[in-house]
Write an enzyme that holds these catalytic residues in place. Structure first.
Site, mmCIF file in Angstrom:
data_model
loop_
_atom_site.group_PDB
_atom_site.id
_atom_site.type_symbol
_atom_site.label_atom_id
_atom_site.label_comp_id
_atom_site.label_asym_id
_atom_site.label_seq_id
_atom_site.Cartn_x
_atom_site.Cartn_y
_atom_site.Cartn_z
ATOM 1 N N TYR A 109 53.609 9.169 14.248
ATOM 2 C CA TYR A 109 53.468 8.700 12.864
ATOM 3 C C TYR A 109 52.142 7.993 12.619
ATOM 4 O O TYR A 109 51.510 8.174 11.574
ATOM 5 C CB TYR A 109 54.652 7.796 12.470
ATOM 6 C CG TYR A 109 55.909 8.602 12.224
ATOM 7 C CD1 TYR A 109 56.575 9.208 13.285
ATOM 8 C CD2 TYR A 109 56.422 8.802 10.946
ATOM 9 C CE1 TYR A 109 57.711 9.969 13.084
ATOM 10 C CE2 TYR A 109 57.554 9.568 10.740
ATOM 11 C CZ TYR A 109 58.195 10.145 11.803
ATOM 12 O OH TYR A 109 59.314 10.912 11.599
ATOM 13 N N HIS B 270 58.185 16.804 5.181
ATOM 14 C CA HIS B 270 58.571 15.816 4.163
ATOM 15 C C HIS B 270 57.505 15.709 3.064
ATOM 16 O O HIS B 270 57.252 14.626 2.539
ATOM 17 C CB HIS B 270 58.793 14.430 4.786
ATOM 18 C CG HIS B 270 59.927 14.366 5.758
ATOM 19 N ND1 HIS B 270 61.199 14.014 5.396
ATOM 20 C CD2 HIS B 270 59.990 14.644 7.087
ATOM 21 C CE1 HIS B 270 61.992 14.050 6.463
ATOM 22 N NE2 HIS B 270 61.285 14.441 7.499
ATOM 23 N N ASN C 32 66.894 9.712 7.999
ATOM 24 C CA ASN C 32 67.278 10.938 7.292
ATOM 25 C C ASN C 32 68.665 10.764 6.684
ATOM 26 O O ASN C 32 69.347 9.779 6.963
ATOM 27 C CB ASN C 32 67.324 12.131 8.260
ATOM 28 C CG ASN C 32 65.943 12.722 8.528
ATOM 29 O OD1 ASN C 32 64.999 12.503 7.773
ATOM 30 N ND2 ASN C 32 65.839 13.487 9.594
ATOM 31 N N HIS D 279 55.827 4.578 9.515
ATOM 32 C CA HIS D 279 55.633 4.718 10.970
ATOM 33 C C HIS D 279 56.816 4.046 11.675
ATOM 34 O O HIS D 279 57.092 2.867 11.413
ATOM 35 C CB HIS D 279 54.307 4.055 11.352
ATOM 36 C CG HIS D 279 54.027 4.007 12.824
ATOM 37 N ND1 HIS D 279 54.619 4.863 13.741
ATOM 38 C CD2 HIS D 279 53.214 3.188 13.553
ATOM 39 C CE1 HIS D 279 54.167 4.572 14.955
ATOM 40 N NE2 HIS D 279 53.329 3.569 14.870
HETATM 41 FE FE1 HDE Z 1 59.527 12.648 11.140
HETATM 42 N N1 HDE Z 1 57.573 12.906 10.683
HETATM 43 N N2 HDE Z 1 59.194 13.342 12.986
HETATM 44 N N3 HDE Z 1 61.518 12.528 11.562
HETATM 45 N N4 HDE Z 1 59.887 11.969 9.305
HETATM 46 C C1 HDE Z 1 57.004 12.665 9.493
HETATM 47 O O1 HDE Z 1 54.991 11.539 9.105
HETATM 48 C C2 HDE Z 1 57.993 13.478 13.562
HETATM 49 C C3 HDE Z 1 62.105 12.844 12.749
HETATM 50 C C4 HDE Z 1 61.064 11.460 8.834
HETATM 51 O O2 HDE Z 1 58.583 9.669 3.238
HETATM 52 C C5 HDE Z 1 55.521 12.782 9.518
HETATM 53 O O3 HDE Z 1 53.975 10.605 7.305
HETATM 54 C C6 HDE Z 1 58.139 13.825 14.949
HETATM 55 C C7 HDE Z 1 63.434 12.308 12.819
HETATM 56 C C8 HDE Z 1 60.910 11.076 7.451
HETATM 57 O O4 HDE Z 1 56.595 9.590 4.141
HETATM 58 C C9 HDE Z 1 55.224 13.059 10.995
HETATM 59 C C10 HDE Z 1 59.485 13.922 15.171
HETATM 60 C C11 HDE Z 1 63.624 11.680 11.623
HETATM 61 C C12 HDE Z 1 59.599 11.368 7.119
HETATM 62 C C13 HDE Z 1 56.607 13.116 11.593
HETATM 63 C C14 HDE Z 1 60.137 13.607 13.942
HETATM 64 C C15 HDE Z 1 62.422 11.830 10.851
HETATM 65 C C16 HDE Z 1 58.989 11.922 8.303
HETATM 66 C C17 HDE Z 1 54.946 13.756 8.533
HETATM 67 C C18 HDE Z 1 60.210 14.293 16.440
HETATM 68 C C19 HDE Z 1 64.880 10.964 11.123
HETATM 69 C C20 HDE Z 1 58.936 11.197 5.779
HETATM 70 C C21 HDE Z 1 54.278 12.935 7.456
HETATM 71 C C22 HDE Z 1 59.917 13.449 17.522
HETATM 72 C C23 HDE Z 1 65.213 9.795 11.894
HETATM 73 C C24 HDE Z 1 58.421 9.806 5.594
HETATM 74 C C25 HDE Z 1 54.392 11.573 7.901
HETATM 75 C C26 HDE Z 1 57.815 9.676 4.211
HETATM 76 C C27 HDE Z 1 57.645 12.307 8.375
HETATM 77 C C28 HDE Z 1 56.783 13.330 12.897
HETATM 78 C C29 HDE Z 1 61.531 13.651 13.799
HETATM 79 C C30 HDE Z 1 62.307 11.295 9.532
HETATM 80 C C31 HDE Z 1 54.363 14.246 11.290
HETATM 81 C C32 HDE Z 1 57.014 14.061 15.935
HETATM 82 C C33 HDE Z 1 64.411 12.399 14.011
HETATM 83 C C34 HDE Z 1 61.968 10.473 6.552
HETATM 84 O O5 HDE Z 1 54.494 12.029 11.551
#
Ligand code: HDE
Length: 729
Positions: A387, A100, A173, A364
């Site tokens: 997060y 992202h 999402n 987060h």
């Molecule tokens: Fe994320 N995801 N994600 N994700 N995600 C990040 O956090 C993660 C997942 C989503 O505009 C990271 O700040 C794991 C689902 C959005 O700043 C990180 C898993 C959904 C955004 C991270 C998922 C999301 C992130 C990277 C599986 C939809 C952007 C940078 C368990 C419900 C937020 C950050 C923004 C961002 C981890 C799966 C949505 C690495 C471990 C499911 C919208 O922390």
């Protein structure tokens, strides 16, 4: 409980902090309401002052020349001014998000329609008269920060609510399911979809071997693949995307009663997408397409809006569905549990500074307020860890103190120090329990605004590293998605699979995707993709789809997977948009155009809320009724793909017919299914552009009936049946 504070009708004059005490605003006034959060940010904003200084406030006499031993001599280590400037520059970037990375954001507010106190104590849902400030960041997932806005990808939809009980982040999402069921697989998924590690190719795309290798070996991704190959992965504008919390969460009311909830954002602009060819062209012509639209629409006062919906499931019904509510690869079909709209979010203010706000905002899933709680979804549980860890790494231990992340309710605890600590904590006491500070800050066990995890009964069991058997049906909902699509949506999905698999070089990966994934979703889909890729369908080698094993096998979804349908999944079957505000119309001009008619058309389009731009061969003027008529944009810089619809006023057609760029413009609009309106004298132009006179969504006429029909067609968004994307002309 503390209530969110109403948005003041006339905001009080904000106390601005300025360099050298200069108070000025560099922006014209916008028709917008300030929220408590945007007002709270004001002291941190700074307009340029009159005197250049160092970071220590010392005046700078010359910022253009370094200090040298003599006029043609070496630069001196003593040059404190240059060293401060360049070292700061060297440290300007923070690590980009590992996923992202590319995003755009805006401020706004959320307001409930009526109190939802019966369901939840959460502050934003208590009183319809009060609004909660929000900051929303949209993003793509796979691309780097400088990548294009329109790849085939999932879009992030992350909302930070600044509630009176602290910050709540709903990090969702634009698709309601995910690729994997257990967080432990996330690094593998991301390593597979990101550019390949040896050559860092391709940027922002899933169309490569490692992604399809991973997903072909991961059948739980089948449902998400259907969403990713659908037009949902190429949204036309952020304002026309749905948003989903994905996981099942809990709502907790003041009596401590817990219910399951899925969160949905429904856009008032309707759910609209690009077509793939258009998306690829936009990537070259305007890689900032989505962020530009968000920015410009807010500057115009056309504020994007979404309704928030709850799907509520009583705890006693947890095992009723035939799939597991804890499995993030499943939706709850809206036909089984309706989405109840509980309020509206409006984005009405652009950030002042991309880095300070959009880049440094730190979301987060664990940022929740009383009234919201988690479930055991193993993907959500992993996110709760990930997060906070990512923000500590990316922004630092005091990320919560940055203005954009700061809670409106002040944080007060015994955490101290760390890089870039801004709060100057007074006193000797930074521990609990204490008597020297009178026991403060104190626990508040009885306060309504204090977060208490809901007491959930956990079934006794063995500590295991296993997947629940209730997570084992990977294909029913993928089939349901396919069954729910209209004919042209199916074409688009099959064409997307074909495009991606034609990019895959490894034969075994291509074959496995076909014969272990696609054939288990739908035979027609497999055959269409086979025809377009040359990958043989080999039923002999096809393993049986795993038998669904559900908590209650009598659940309605398992009766006959092949017959499952959910019309709510189809973009084609969505209700018409509540507003056409912001749709962009290209008015093609050529020498000989009727100037009076152009004026009348532009006025009617503006009345309908449309943004119309006139386009000519250059940014100068065309000759109209014997006089020059100024145009808004030059055709080489204003391609058809960045508009929603095209209109050719009378008199322009004959000149445009002989102009190749105009022919291409009209032809692309036709291919991409856009509404087109021309006057009868454009028949030669239609022919030269290869647009059949009987094309669906083509209006030929004059005056206000022509404009009326054209605007009606824009309400339909596209006429996608004109050209088969599977067998393009
Ligand atoms: Fe994320 N995801 N994600 N994700 N995600 C990040 O956090 C993660 C997942 C989503 O505009 C990271 O700040 C794991 C689902 C959005 O700043 C990180 C898993 C959904 C955004 C991270 C998922 C999301 C992130 C990277 C599986 C939809 C952007 C940078 C368990 C419900 C937020 C950050 C923004 C961002 C981890 C799966 C949505 C690495 C471990 C499911 C919208 O922390």
């Amino acid at each position: 409980m503390a209530k969110p504070v109403p948005i003041p009708a006339t905001p009080p004059p904000p106390p601005a902090r300025t360099a050298g005490q200069v108070t000025s605003s560099d922006k014209p006034p916008m028709p917008r309401q300030e929220t408590d959060k945007t007002l709270e940010l004001t002291p941190d904003k700074m307009a340029p002052g009159s005197m250049l200084t160092t970071n220590q406030g010392v005046g700078v006499s010359d910022d253009q020349n370094s200090l040298k031993a003599h006029v043609r001599g070496p630069t001196l280590l003593e040059d404190i001014l240059m060293r401060e400037k360049i070292t700061h520059f060297d440290h300007e970037r923070i690590p980009e998000r590992v996923v992202h990375a590319r995003g755009a954001a805006a401020h706004g507010f959320f307001q409930p329609y009526e109190s939802q106190a019966a369901l939840t104590m959460a502050a934003p849902f208590q009183d319809p008269k009060v609004a909660t400030p929000v900051f929303v960041r949209f993003s793509t997932v796979a691309g780097s920060r400088g990548s294009t806005d329109t790849p085939r990808d999932v879009r992030g939809f992350a909302v930070k609510f600044y509630t009176t009980d602290g910050v709540w982040d709903l990090v969702g999402n634009n698709m309601p399911v995910f690729f994997i069921q257990d967080a432990n697989k996330f690094p593998d998924l991301v390593h597979a979809v990101k550019p390949e590690p040896d050559n860092e190719i391709p940027q922002a795309q899933s169309a490569h071997d490692t992604f399809w290798d991973f997903v072909s070996l991961t059948p739980e991704s089948a449902h998400m693949l259907m969403w990713l190959m659908s037009d949902r992965a190429i949204p036309q504008r952020y304002a026309s995307m749905e948003g989903f919390g994905v996981h099942t969460f809990r709502l907790i009311n003041a009596e401590g009663v817990s219910r399951f909830v899925k969160f949905h954002w429904k856009p008032l602009k309707g759910v609209c997408s690009l077509v793939w060819e258009e998306a690829t062209l936009i990537s070259g012509k305007d890689p900032d397409f989505n962020r530009r639209d968000l920015w410009e629409s807010i500057e115009r006062g056309d504020f994007p809006e979404w309704e928030l919906g709850f799907q509520i499931v009583e705890e006693k019904d947890e095992l009723k569905f035939g799939f597991d509510l804890l499995d993030a690869t499943k939706i709850i079909p809206e036909e089984l549990v309706p989405v109840v709209k509980v309020g509206k979010m409006t984005l009405n203010r652009n950030p002042d500074n991309y880095f300070a706000e959009t880049e440094q905002v730190a979301f987060h899933t664990g940022h929740v307020v009383p009234g919201i709680d988690f479930t055991n979804d193993p993907l959500l549980q992993g996110r709760l860890f990930s997060y906070i860890d990512t923000q500590l790494r990316r922004v630092g231990p005091n990320f919560h103190e940055l203005p954009i992340n700061r809670s409106l309710k002040p944080a007060d605890n015994n955490q101290r120090d760390g890089f870039a600590r801004m709060t100057i904590n007074k006193g000797k006491v930074a521990y609990f329990p204490n008597s020297l500070a009178g026991g403060c800050p104190m626990h508040s066990p009885a306060a309504a605004a204090a977060f208490r995890s809901v007491a959930v009964k956990e079934a006794p069991g063995l500590k295991v590293r296993e997947r629940s058997p209730t997570f084992s049906d990977h294909f029913s909902q993928a089939t349901q998605f396919w069954n729910s699509m209209s004919d042209w949506e199916k074409d688009h999905i099959a064409a997307a699979f074909a495009f991606e698999l034609n990019q895959v070089v490894n034969e075994a990966v291509r074959d496995r995707t076909m014969n272990e994934i696609l054939v288990n979703i739908d035979a027609t889909l497999a055959n269409l993709v086979s025809e377009a890729t040359g990958i043989p369908v080999n039923p002999a080698g096809t393993p049986e789809a795993p038998t669904p094993s559900a908590p209650t096998p009598s659940g309605p979804l398992h009766k006959d997977a092949a017959k499952l349908r959910s019309p709510a999944l189809s973009q084609d079957k969505q209700p018409p948009p509540a507003t056409l505000l912001g749709r962009k119309v290209a008015v093609l001009l050529g020498n000989g155009v009727n100037a009076r008619e152009v004026g009348a058309i532009l006025a009617s389009l503006a009345n309908a809320g449309l943004v119309a731009e006139t386009i000519g061969p250059t940014a100068g003027a065309v000759e109209a009724s014997g006089k020059p008529l100024k145009v808004n944009r030059a055709a080489p810089n204003a391609p058809s793909v960045v508009y929603d619809a095209v209109l050719v006023p009378s008199g322009a057609g004959p000149a445009l017919a002989g102009w190749p760029l105009a022919q291409r413009f009209l032809h692309e609009a036709y291919r991409h299914g856009k509404p087109i309106a021309v006057t009868p004298d454009a028949d030669g132009f239609l022919k030269a552009a290869g647009v059949p006179a009987d094309a669906e969504g083509l209006s030929i006429g004059q005056g206000s009936p022509l404009v009326t029909e054209f605007v009606k067609n824009i309400g339909q968004h596209r006429f996608p049946r004109r050209v088969s994307v599977l067998k393009p002309i």
